[in-house]
Write an enzyme that holds these catalytic residues in place. Structure first.
Site, PDB file in Angstrom:
ATOM      1  N   LYS A   1       0.834  -1.205   0.000  1.00  0.00           N
ATOM      2  CA  LYS A   1       0.000   0.000   0.000  1.00  0.00           C
ATOM      3  C   LYS A   1       0.869   1.256   0.000  1.00  0.00           C
ATOM      4  O   LYS A   1       2.072   1.173   0.302  1.00  0.00           O
ATOM      5  CB  LYS A   1      -0.926  -0.020   1.219  1.00  0.00           C
ATOM      6  CG  LYS A   1      -0.200   0.167   2.543  1.00  0.00           C
ATOM      7  CD  LYS A   1      -1.132  -0.105   3.725  1.00  0.00           C
ATOM      8  CE  LYS A   1      -0.397   0.099   5.037  1.00  0.00           C
ATOM      9  NZ  LYS A   1      -1.122  -0.492   6.178  1.00  0.00           N
TER      10      LYS A   1
ATOM     11  N   TYR B   1      16.826  30.871   4.567  1.00  0.00           N
ATOM     12  CA  TYR B   1      15.699  31.736   4.936  1.00  0.00           C
ATOM     13  C   TYR B   1      15.834  32.205   6.376  1.00  0.00           C
ATOM     14  O   TYR B   1      16.113  31.415   7.285  1.00  0.00           O
ATOM     15  CB  TYR B   1      14.374  30.963   4.804  1.00  0.00           C
ATOM     16  CG  TYR B   1      13.844  30.910   3.390  1.00  0.00           C
ATOM     17  CD1 TYR B   1      13.369  32.054   2.740  1.00  0.00           C
ATOM     18  CD2 TYR B   1      13.798  29.700   2.698  1.00  0.00           C
ATOM     19  CE1 TYR B   1      12.876  31.993   1.451  1.00  0.00           C
ATOM     20  CE2 TYR B   1      13.297  29.628   1.406  1.00  0.00           C
ATOM     21  CZ  TYR B   1      12.847  30.787   0.782  1.00  0.00           C
ATOM     22  OH  TYR B   1      12.363  30.719  -0.483  1.00  0.00           O
TER      23      TYR B   1
HETATM   24  C1  LIG Z   1      -0.331  -1.495   6.851  1.00  0.00           C
HETATM   25  C2  LIG Z   1      -0.988  -2.676   7.432  1.00  0.00           C
HETATM   26  C3  LIG Z   1      -0.243  -3.815   7.803  1.00  0.00           C
HETATM   27  C4  LIG Z   1       1.262  -3.864   7.752  1.00  0.00           C
HETATM   28  O1  LIG Z   1       1.837  -3.366   8.910  1.00  0.00           O
HETATM   29  P1  LIG Z   1       3.424  -3.400   9.185  1.00  0.00           P
HETATM   30  O2  LIG Z   1       3.524  -3.011  10.598  1.00  0.00           O
HETATM   31  O3  LIG Z   1       4.047  -2.391   8.275  1.00  0.00           O
HETATM   32  O4  LIG Z   1       3.894  -4.777   8.908  1.00  0.00           O
HETATM   33  C5  LIG Z   1      -0.949  -4.916   8.254  1.00  0.00           C
HETATM   34  N1  LIG Z   1      -2.296  -4.910   8.364  1.00  0.00           N
HETATM   35  C6  LIG Z   1      -3.023  -3.826   8.037  1.00  0.00           C
HETATM   36  C7  LIG Z   1      -4.500  -3.870   8.193  1.00  0.00           C
HETATM   37  C8  LIG Z   1      -2.405  -2.671   7.578  1.00  0.00           C
HETATM   38  O5  LIG Z   1      -3.145  -1.608   7.278  1.00  0.00           O
END
Ligand SMILES: *Cc1c(COP(=O)(O)O)cnc(C)c1O
Length: 412
Positions: free
Chosen positions: A45, A305
């Protein structure tokens, strides 16, 4: 000028280098930790945590992932395209659920939604019927709220939801899912309480899912911290008791970082899974740019800046192609160092939108074209996502995901 303003780099030099082979190794290592009976979904994702979906989704599938996890239907369509381009196939889970009007796209691209609200099922059922889907042909992952109060159906609303999955429904509960929200607390008490609620939900599903419909196949629980912190066996046992295949959803560890535990395990008492992960996982990403130009300034000169840094003695400065619009935290100005020629060079003055200035007074021979490491290793020095996170008061997940989309992701 060593790696210089070479002619192969015809663009602004701020870039992310991705080692897909490291990601593949990480995936295989994690699957080994999870055990042969577990399914390891690769989380890709948010553009593969900023690492680039087009590179990382196919790499995870090449390493053996049967499942990819994305946030949205749009990300799912992109993941499907990345797989097709590489002639690879995978199941793609839409973790954030569907939004109104998206269900025909879900079916068209063979995506698998997480669902929990009545209207999700209404929309999915309508779209599935309209496309002529056979009974039980559209798998959904039913999320249970076991305590996080984010996504998922509350236990008290489960019975009415289960009644919908009759033999004529085109939908099938393929997985029962929940999210553990404190598996990064060593010896935490939250996870057992969540798993007890999950077990209640599983009992309800077993007894109340209408007759004549297939039972769920997967129990989807646990992110990187659950596996590395040693909850893998508990999850496997729980799944086994209910004739389900355990599914872990792995993000951060896939990209080479073992999550930090807070409170941490007492010294010498880290679980073997965490110790071996810390030794074996390899970072997938390095974030780099180059020196644009170098100048000498006399004492009393202001830098950047608002002149927040004033030289107290003559200095040599390197202008670099990196600004907060590339995703570096603006608050790191005057508070963090990057690597040039294998040494730490402090960021001096405010970070601009597209540029920043390093103090290279103490580093010999810095010139235009020299590589600057923002996150990664150079010489004997290393800057990790944890270092960035500590300096800007956040977590490595945010450091990775805010690397801007204009920063090119290149495979090395
Ligand atoms: C992003 C996500 C994960 C992965 O989590 P990590 O800690 O990066 O391994 C697992 N389950 C869900 C529902 C997520 O949204």
């Amino acid at each position: 000028m060593d790696s210089g303003l070479d002619s192969t780099l015809k663009t602004r030099p701020c870039r992310v280098e991705i080692r897909t082979l490291a990601l593949e190794d990480n995936y295989r290592f994690l699957r080994g930790l999870a055990g042969p009976d577990a399914e390891c979904l690769a989380i890709v994702k948010a553009d593969a945590y900023g690492h680039g979906l087009a590179l990382c989704a196919p790499a995870a599938v090449r390493a053996g992932a049967h499942w990819l996890g994305v946030t949205s239907v749009e990300e799912g369509v992109a993941a499907r395209a990345a797989c097709l381009t590489a002639h690879l196939d995978a199941r793609i889970l839409i973790i954030g659920g569907v939004f109104p009007g998206q269900c025909s796209t879900v079916l068209e691209h063979s995506l698998t939604p997480v669902a929990w609200d009545g209207w999700h099922f209404d929309e999915l059922e309508t779209a599935a019927r309209a496309s002529g889907a056979a009974p039980q042909s559209v798998g959904i992952h039913l999320e249970i709220d076991t305590g996080m109060s984010r996504q998922g159906v509350a236990l008290r609303n489960l019975p009415s939801l289960l009644a919908r999955f009759g033999p004529e429904s085109p939908l099938r509960v393929e997985a029962v899912m929940t999210h553990l929200y404190a598996s990064d607390e060593a010896h935490g008490e939250t996870t057992p309480a969540q798993l007890a609620r999950l077990e209640e939900a599983l009992a309800a599903i077993e007894s109340q899912l209408p007759a004549g419909v297939p039972k769920p196949e997967f129990l989807s629980v646990g992110a990187s911290a659950a596996l590395l912190g040693g909850d893998g066996r508990t999850l496997r046992d729980l799944a086994g008791r209910h004739n389900l295949v355990p599914m872990l959803r792995l993000g951060l560890a896939l990209y080479g970082l073992a999550p930090a535990f807070d409170p941490d395990f007492p010294a010498g008492h880290a679980p073997a899974t965490l110790t071996s992960a810390r030794a074996s996982l390899q970072p997938v990403l390095e974030w780099k740019t180059r020196v644009v130009s170098v100048r000498e300034i006399p004492a009393d000169t202001e830098i950047g800046y608002n002149g927040t840094f004033v030289a107290t003695e003559p200095m040599r400065l390197a202008l670099i192609a990196l600004g907060y619009a590339d995703g570096i935290d603006r608050r790191l100005g005057n508070r963090f160092s990057l690597l040039v020629r294998g040494q730490r060079a402090p960021l001096v003055g405010r970070i601009s939108m597209d540029q920043a200035v390093l103090d290279v007074t103490e580093i010999d021979g810095v010139g235009p074209g020299h590589d600057v490491v923002i996150l990664g290793a150079q010489g004997g020095e290393v800057i990790t996502a944890f270092d960035h996170a500590a300096a800007s008061g956040t977590i490595p997940w945010e450091i990775f995901t805010r690397i801007a989309s204009r920063v090119r992701r290149v495979e090395v």
